[in-house]
Design an enzyme around this catalytic site. Structure first.
Site, short mmCIF file in Angstrom:
data_model
loop_
_atom_site.label_atom_id
_atom_site.label_comp_id
_atom_site.label_asym_id
_atom_site.label_seq_id
_atom_site.Cartn_x
_atom_site.Cartn_y
_atom_site.Cartn_z
N LYS A 105 0.87 -1.18 0.00
CA LYS A 105 0.00 0.00 0.00
C LYS A 105 0.91 1.23 0.00
O LYS A 105 2.04 1.18 0.47
CB LYS A 105 -0.86 0.01 1.27
CG LYS A 105 -2.14 0.80 1.14
CD LYS A 105 -3.24 -0.05 0.50
CE LYS A 105 -4.52 0.71 0.35
NZ LYS A 105 -5.58 -0.13 -0.23
P1 NAD Z 1 -13.18 7.30 -2.93
O1 NAD Z 1 -12.21 8.30 -2.49
O2 NAD Z 1 -13.49 7.13 -4.38
O3 NAD Z 1 -14.59 7.52 -2.18
C1 NAD Z 1 -14.71 7.57 -0.78
C2 NAD Z 1 -16.13 8.01 -0.46
O4 NAD Z 1 -16.34 7.88 0.96
C3 NAD Z 1 -16.43 9.47 -0.81
O5 NAD Z 1 -17.77 9.55 -1.26
C4 NAD Z 1 -16.27 10.17 0.53
O6 NAD Z 1 -16.99 11.39 0.61
C5 NAD Z 1 -16.85 9.12 1.45
N1 NAD Z 1 -16.45 9.22 2.86
C6 NAD Z 1 -15.21 9.26 3.38
N2 NAD Z 1 -15.27 9.33 4.73
C7 NAD Z 1 -16.59 9.32 5.04
C8 NAD Z 1 -17.31 9.37 6.26
N3 NAD Z 1 -16.68 9.44 7.43
N4 NAD Z 1 -18.68 9.35 6.21
C9 NAD Z 1 -19.33 9.28 5.03
N5 NAD Z 1 -18.70 9.23 3.84
C10 NAD Z 1 -17.35 9.24 3.85
O7 NAD Z 1 -12.66 5.90 -2.29
P2 NAD Z 1 -12.97 4.43 -2.80
O8 NAD Z 1 -11.93 4.04 -3.80
O9 NAD Z 1 -14.40 4.30 -3.14
O10 NAD Z 1 -12.64 3.59 -1.49
C11 NAD Z 1 -13.58 3.49 -0.43
C12 NAD Z 1 -13.14 2.37 0.51
O11 NAD Z 1 -13.05 1.14 -0.23
C13 NAD Z 1 -11.76 2.58 1.13
O12 NAD Z 1 -11.77 2.00 2.43
C14 NAD Z 1 -10.85 1.78 0.22
O13 NAD Z 1 -9.65 1.38 0.88
C15 NAD Z 1 -11.74 0.60 -0.08
N6 NAD Z 1 -11.40 -0.13 -1.32
C16 NAD Z 1 -11.30 0.52 -2.52
C17 NAD Z 1 -11.00 -0.20 -3.66
C18 NAD Z 1 -10.98 0.44 -5.03
O14 NAD Z 1 -10.88 -0.29 -6.03
N7 NAD Z 1 -11.08 1.75 -5.14
C19 NAD Z 1 -10.75 -1.58 -3.58
C20 NAD Z 1 -10.88 -2.21 -2.34
C21 NAD Z 1 -11.21 -1.49 -1.22
#
Ligand code: NAD
Length: 417
Positions: A105
């Site tokens: 990461k």
């Molecule tokens: P992103 O940045 O595209 O979106 C994050 C979203 O969460 C945004 O809408 C933001 O406003 C919201 N958010 C953040 N903190 C918040 C809170 N306290 N309350 C309400 N909303 C909140 O991120 P993403 O890529 O969608 O990733 C989201 C999660 O999924 C993370 O934990 C990431 O590690 C995990 N993840 C992502 C991927 C991927 O392919 N992008 C893969 C596996 C896991």
């Protein structure tokens, strides 16, 4: 919540699995210790003349089963500990989903919302230059995570190819790229769709009609929005959606197409008709049948796990549940699809992108989606069967399967010299 809570959660989950498996002490210590942690200071100069001094981090937790794989997180408070906890999770996720990668990461400590697209490109290029010797098809292969996206991955790819004086990179240095630059169709939606495929498998396992359930989704970014779109396409009722700026709650069902169109223009849920202030609603107490945390880590904890009304929790986010929160969910009999299974669709399709780019091959959407659906179903069944046989939780089952494979990898390679 302290950002090192994610590391504490990762270590607690790992130690419980290692203990239950009865691993020898040396193996248990080896797998609990990251292979490499680095902090790199970068100083991007922005077009307006400002020079930023930023802390960035990379952890390669394990490369026993293959090169370290994991996204780049860009948030103002990301720490080395948080990145190490997430890298550790990636080791178990890649092992569980059955792809030849380890866990890694990276983190860039800045708020992406405070950067213009040009500024962000410069920060990403500066990071790539600083971190160049830690990134490579056989070392660490980054991807998008919170705060980073497809466009950023395109800049990394360009930066590597430009610095080597070639039109393309020699092998896959980064996944989640734009399709025109060697990305794969379906990667953007893969994590969210994988979350939905695992919910469908859980419903089949529990004898529930997925279309009879009401869904609440925290986070409307890459993962949350793609999961919402897939659920809506299937005809499911989404009753609540949250992002950092606003919550949208509608017991009759939210129009996801309209919501996505709004977010494309406005950048967030704010000002969507009927959207409310996050301070005015307790999101985790909302009446729903399936809760999808798809935002930050450590959101379900000691103080709110007892308020959750859902029967199923599908962990789209990484480490969204603290060990104390998890204990309460288990006591309450809530069925949790653990993160290392539930959100593994993204890294699985990243693996398809990696192999496709290595072989200069092209793959179509039907094939990508069919392989993703199959893998999620097969792995769900593997974990649920193990959980039933050992009378344990889905999280413990997933962790034990994943950890024992990495242990087998270590003994197969041999530890010495
Ligand atoms: P992103 O940045 O595209 O979106 C994050 C979203 O969460 C945004 O809408 C933001 O406003 C919201 N958010 C953040 N903190 C918040 C809170 N306290 N309350 C309400 N909303 C909140 O991120 P993403 O890529 O969608 O990733 C989201 C999660 O999924 C993370 O934990 C990431 O590690 C995990 N993840 C992502 C991927 C991927 O392919 N992008 C893969 C596996 C896991």
């Amino acid at each position: 919540m302290a950002s090192s809570q994610i590391l504490e959660t990762a270590v607690a989950n790992y130690e419980r699995a290692a203990k239950s498996l009865g691993l020898p002490d040396y193996l248990s210590k080896k797998m609990g210790t990251p292979s490499e942690k680095v902090e790199i200071s970068i100083t991007p100069k922005l077009p307006d003349g400002r020079v930023l001094v930023l802390r960035t981090f990379i952890t390669r937790h394990s490369d026993i089963l293959g090169p370290a794989k994991g996204g780049i997180r860009m948030t103002p408070c990301v720490t080395q500990d948080e990145i190490t906890g997430l890298a550790m999770e990636m080791t178990w996720k890649t092992s569980l989903i059955g792809i030849p990668f380890g866990g890694g990461k990276a983190g860039i400590q800045i708020d992406p919302g405070a950067l213009s697209p040009d500024d962000k490109e410069i920060v990403i290029r500066s990071f790539t230059r600083g971190a160049r010797r830690y990134i490579g098809p056989e070392i660490y292969v980054p991807a998008p995570d919170m705060g980073t996206n497809e466009r950023d991955m395109g800049h990394i790819w360009d930066c590597v190819s430009y610095s080597s004086g070639t039109a393309i990179t020699n092998g896959c240095y980064v996944t989640g790229k734009p399709i025109l630059l060697g990305g794969i169709v379906g990667r953007r939606e893969a994590t969210g769709k994988g979350v939905v495929y695992s919910i469908l498998a859980a419903c089949q396992h529990l004898g529930i009609d997925p279309l009879s359930m009401r869904y609440a989704i925290q986070g409307f970014g890459n993962v949350g929005a793609a999961a919402a779109a897939e659920l809506a396409r299937l005809g499911a009722r989404i009753v609540a959606v949250a992002d950092l700026d606003a919550y949208v709650v509608n017991a009759h069902g939210i129009d996801v197409t309209a919501l996505m169109a709004h977010v494309r223009c406005a950048g967030s849920l704010k000002d969507y008709p009927g959207a409310c202030d996050p301070a005015s609603v307790d999101f985790f107490a909302i009446d729903c049948d399936c809760l999808i945390p798809a935002a930050a880590g450590s959101q379900i904890h000691l103080r709110n796990a007892d308020k959750i009304k859902a029967r199923i929790i599908a962990e789209g986010a990484n480490a969204p549940t603290t060990p104390e929160g998890d204990e309460i969910l288990n006591q309450r009999g809530i069925f949790v699809i653990p993160d290392i299974l539930c959100n593994a669709g993204g890294v699985f399709v990243s693996y398809l992108e990696y192999t496709m780019e290595t072989q200069r091959e092209q793959t179509g959407l039907p094939e990508v989606e069919a392989r993703l659906r199959d893998r999620m179903q097969i792995k769900f069944r593997e974990v649920s069967t193990y959980a039933q046989e050992k009378a344990t939780t889905m999280r413990q089952a997933a962790m034990e399967i994943a950890v024992s494979r990495v242990a087998e990898g270590i003994t197969s390679r041999g530890l010495w010299p």
